[in-house]
Design an enzyme around this catalytic site. Structure first.
Site, PDB file in Angstrom:
ATOM      1  N   CYS A 122      14.767   4.297  -3.016  1.00 37.42           N
ATOM      2  CA  CYS A 122      14.067   4.451  -1.745  1.00 37.42           C
ATOM      3  C   CYS A 122      14.996   3.942  -0.661  1.00 37.42           C
ATOM      4  O   CYS A 122      15.993   3.284  -0.949  1.00 37.42           O
ATOM      5  CB  CYS A 122      12.759   3.659  -1.748  1.00 37.42           C
ATOM      6  N   CYS A 124      13.673   2.259   2.220  1.00 37.73           N
ATOM      7  CA  CYS A 124      13.031   1.306   3.144  1.00 37.73           C
ATOM      8  C   CYS A 124      13.652  -0.089   3.147  1.00 37.73           C
ATOM      9  O   CYS A 124      13.636  -0.764   4.169  1.00 37.73           O
ATOM     10  CB  CYS A 124      11.524   1.239   2.912  1.00 37.73           C
ATOM     11  N   LYS A 197       1.527   7.872  -5.226  1.00 39.95           N
ATOM     12  CA  LYS A 197       1.671   6.568  -4.569  1.00 39.95           C
ATOM     13  C   LYS A 197       0.862   6.584  -3.289  1.00 39.95           C
ATOM     14  O   LYS A 197       1.146   7.345  -2.365  1.00 39.95           O
ATOM     15  CB  LYS A 197       3.141   6.310  -4.267  1.00 39.95           C
ATOM     16  N   ARG A 207       6.596  -6.021   0.664  1.00 40.59           N
ATOM     17  CA  ARG A 207       7.374  -5.730   1.881  1.00 40.59           C
ATOM     18  C   ARG A 207       7.937  -7.009   2.484  1.00 40.59           C
ATOM     19  O   ARG A 207       9.056  -7.010   3.003  1.00 40.59           O
ATOM     20  CB  ARG A 207       6.516  -4.972   2.889  1.00 40.59           C
ATOM     21  N   ARG A 219       3.224   4.037   6.842  1.00 37.99           N
ATOM     22  CA  ARG A 219       3.742   5.002   5.879  1.00 37.99           C
ATOM     23  C   ARG A 219       2.751   6.138   5.593  1.00 37.99           C
ATOM     24  O   ARG A 219       2.887   6.849   4.607  1.00 37.99           O
ATOM     25  CB  ARG A 219       4.085   4.304   4.565  1.00 37.99           C
ATOM     26  N   LYS A 250       0.311   4.337  -8.447  1.00 35.80           N
ATOM     27  CA  LYS A 250       0.243   3.000  -7.865  1.00 35.80           C
ATOM     28  C   LYS A 250      -0.544   2.997  -6.583  1.00 35.80           C
ATOM     29  O   LYS A 250      -0.549   3.999  -5.891  1.00 35.80           O
ATOM     30  CB  LYS A 250       1.644   2.429  -7.686  1.00 35.80           C
ATOM     31  N   SER A 276       2.452  -5.706  -6.006  1.00 33.94           N
ATOM     32  CA  SER A 276       2.526  -7.088  -5.522  1.00 33.94           C
ATOM     33  C   SER A 276       1.165  -7.653  -5.092  1.00 33.94           C
ATOM     34  O   SER A 276       0.850  -8.802  -5.381  1.00 33.94           O
ATOM     35  CB  SER A 276       3.525  -7.171  -4.372  1.00 33.94           C
ATOM     36  N   TYR A 315       4.855  -7.404 -12.595  1.00 32.64           N
ATOM     37  CA  TYR A 315       5.633  -8.633 -12.403  1.00 32.64           C
ATOM     38  C   TYR A 315       5.306  -9.673 -13.463  1.00 32.64           C
ATOM     39  O   TYR A 315       6.041 -10.630 -13.644  1.00 32.64           O
ATOM     40  CB  TYR A 315       5.360  -9.202 -10.997  1.00 32.64           C
TER      41      TYR A 315
HETATM   42  C1  PBG Z   1       9.554   1.159  -1.818  1.00 30.30           C
HETATM   43  C2  PBG Z   1       8.534   0.530  -2.677  1.00 30.30           C
HETATM   44  C3  PBG Z   1       7.402  -0.217  -2.325  1.00 30.30           C
HETATM   45  C4  PBG Z   1       6.845  -0.669  -3.510  1.00 30.30           C
HETATM   46  C5  PBG Z   1       7.623  -0.166  -4.542  1.00 30.30           C
HETATM   47  N1  PBG Z   1       8.639   0.594  -4.017  1.00 30.30           N
HETATM   48  C6  PBG Z   1       6.878  -0.614  -1.008  1.00 30.30           C
HETATM   49  C7  PBG Z   1       6.317   0.372  -0.086  1.00 30.30           C
HETATM   50  O1  PBG Z   1       6.150   1.550  -0.368  1.00 30.30           O
HETATM   51  O2  PBG Z   1       6.066  -0.067   1.047  1.00 30.30           O
HETATM   52  C8  PBG Z   1       5.665  -1.569  -3.627  1.00 30.30           C
HETATM   53  C9  PBG Z   1       5.644  -2.398  -4.864  1.00 30.30           C
HETATM   54  C10 PBG Z   1       4.733  -3.567  -4.812  1.00 30.30           C
HETATM   55  O3  PBG Z   1       3.942  -3.771  -3.875  1.00 30.30           O
HETATM   56  O4  PBG Z   1       4.807  -4.346  -5.780  1.00 30.30           O
HETATM   57  N2  PBG Z   1       9.126   2.225  -1.047  1.00 30.30           N
END
Ligand code: PBG
Length: 328
Positions: A122, A124, A197, A207, A219, A250, A276, A315
């Site tokens: 990604c 970001c 997602k 983040r 997003r 997810k 997370s 995790y």
């Molecule tokens: C990158 C990404 C994200 C997560 C995994 N890959 C963050 C997002 O999309 O803002 C989130 C993973 C998590 O919250 O554990 N784009």
């Protein structure tokens, strides 16, 4: 006697540990788990992440302290995230071979041949604006982003990734990455796509940990609306057509319906990512004494398996694997 006694007594199949174990329909085992982690520049770094207490930022040289106990507990798959040393508009550090993810892939691939290494693809974490792609004005430019993502995936493959996991939600990215990998001789590198997602509040702690919050806007122009299961299925099944090897949903806990419905529509392996915010929800509730941590965590992750997921990205992978071994 009918009428006085129940004809069916499901409890008979639950009365002893032996019968319960004989008839268990799904199970959670260490082999099902994927451990995500964050690697950072520098050396000698193991720093607790403020937004994710209990988890750490690791410099590459200290990764053995994370990876070896996980392998010992039976976790064989890892998902790498990285915090780069520099950011710009295009996320040009994302395909730099000297950044943490690439260095970690090389280090781990040589040292732990038994491990399966997947890397998050990604932009970001790498863009100055924190969006998952290249901007055209205030919008993420889909097709310009595809070129960047393919280049990032290729750089991870060169560094030693067995699998790349695109999490950006651009249209056509799985196909673009597959084409780039095949063209460069990496046809054996797999793609796990974050196929479904959702635009979720549960990514908040990630983040903060990855420094990847968007500088403006959100997003919702690329991640899925939480209200739309059909759209999620459509998007996920497109990834299958484009050559994905595994489809991820997810956040896992709020997407169990999507996992279950996908299970009926594809023969690809599926994964659920306990993100997370779900980690923090479980951890905070247990820390407050509201939940029995071990039982709640095992139940939560088993439910992801029950919904039809082959693998669970979490995790808590190493901890869960240790608990499962103790119970076996
Ligand atoms: C990158 C990404 C994200 C997560 C995994 N890959 C963050 C997002 O999309 O803002 C989130 C993973 C998590 O919250 O554990 N784009």
């Amino acid at each position: 006697m009918r009428g006085r006694f129940p004809v069916s007594r499901p409890r008979r199949n639950r009365l002893s540990p032996a019968v319960r174990s004989l008839l268990a329909e799904t199970a959670l085992e260490p082999r099902h788990l994927v451990l995500p982690f964050f690697t950072v520049p520098g050396s000698g770094v193991k720093r607790e992440i403020p937004s994710l207490p209990g988890l750490f930022h690791w410099s590459v040289d200290r990764l053995p302290e994370l990876v070896e106990p996980a392998l010992e507990a039976g976790v064989r798959a890892f998902l790498l995230f990285g915090l780069p040393s520099r950011k710009d508009e295009r996320g040009s550090s994302a395909d730099d071979p000297d950044q943490p993810v690439q260095r970690a892939l090389g280090f781990l691939r040589g040292r732990y041949p038994q491990a399966l290494l997947a890397s998050d693809v990604c932009l970001c974490e790498y863009t100055s604006h924190g969006h998952c792609g290249c901007l055209a004005g205030q919008e993420v430019d889909n097709d310009a982003t595809l070129e960047r993502l393919a280049s990032v995936a290729l750089s991870h493959a060169r560094a030693g990734a067995h699998v790349v996991a695109p999490s950006d939600m651009m249209d056509g990215r799985v196909g673009a990455i597959r084409y780039a990998l095949d063209g460069a001789g990496f046809s054996s590198v797999g793609i796990w796509s974050y196929a479904a997602k959702f635009a979720s509040a549960f990514y908040g702690p990630f983040r903060d940990a990855a420094g990847s919050a968007p500088e403006f806007g959100d997003r919702r122009g690329y991640q899925l609306p939480v209200s739309n299961p059909r759209e999620a299925l459509r998007d996920a099944l497109m990834d299958e057509d484009e050559g994905a090897d595994l489809l991820l949903v997810k956040p896992a806990g709020t997407s169990l319906d999507i996992a279950a419905r996908l299970r009926g529509r594809t023969e690809l392996p599926l994964g659920g990512y306990v993100v997370s915010g779900e980690y923090m929800m479980l951890r905070c509730a247990a820390g407050a004494g509201a939940l029995d941590e071990r039982r709640a965590v095992l139940e939560y992750h088993l439910a992801v398996r029950r919904a039809g997921c082959d693998v669970v990205v979490t995790y808590l992978a190493a901890e869960i694997a240790r608990w499962l071994r103790e119970e076996a």
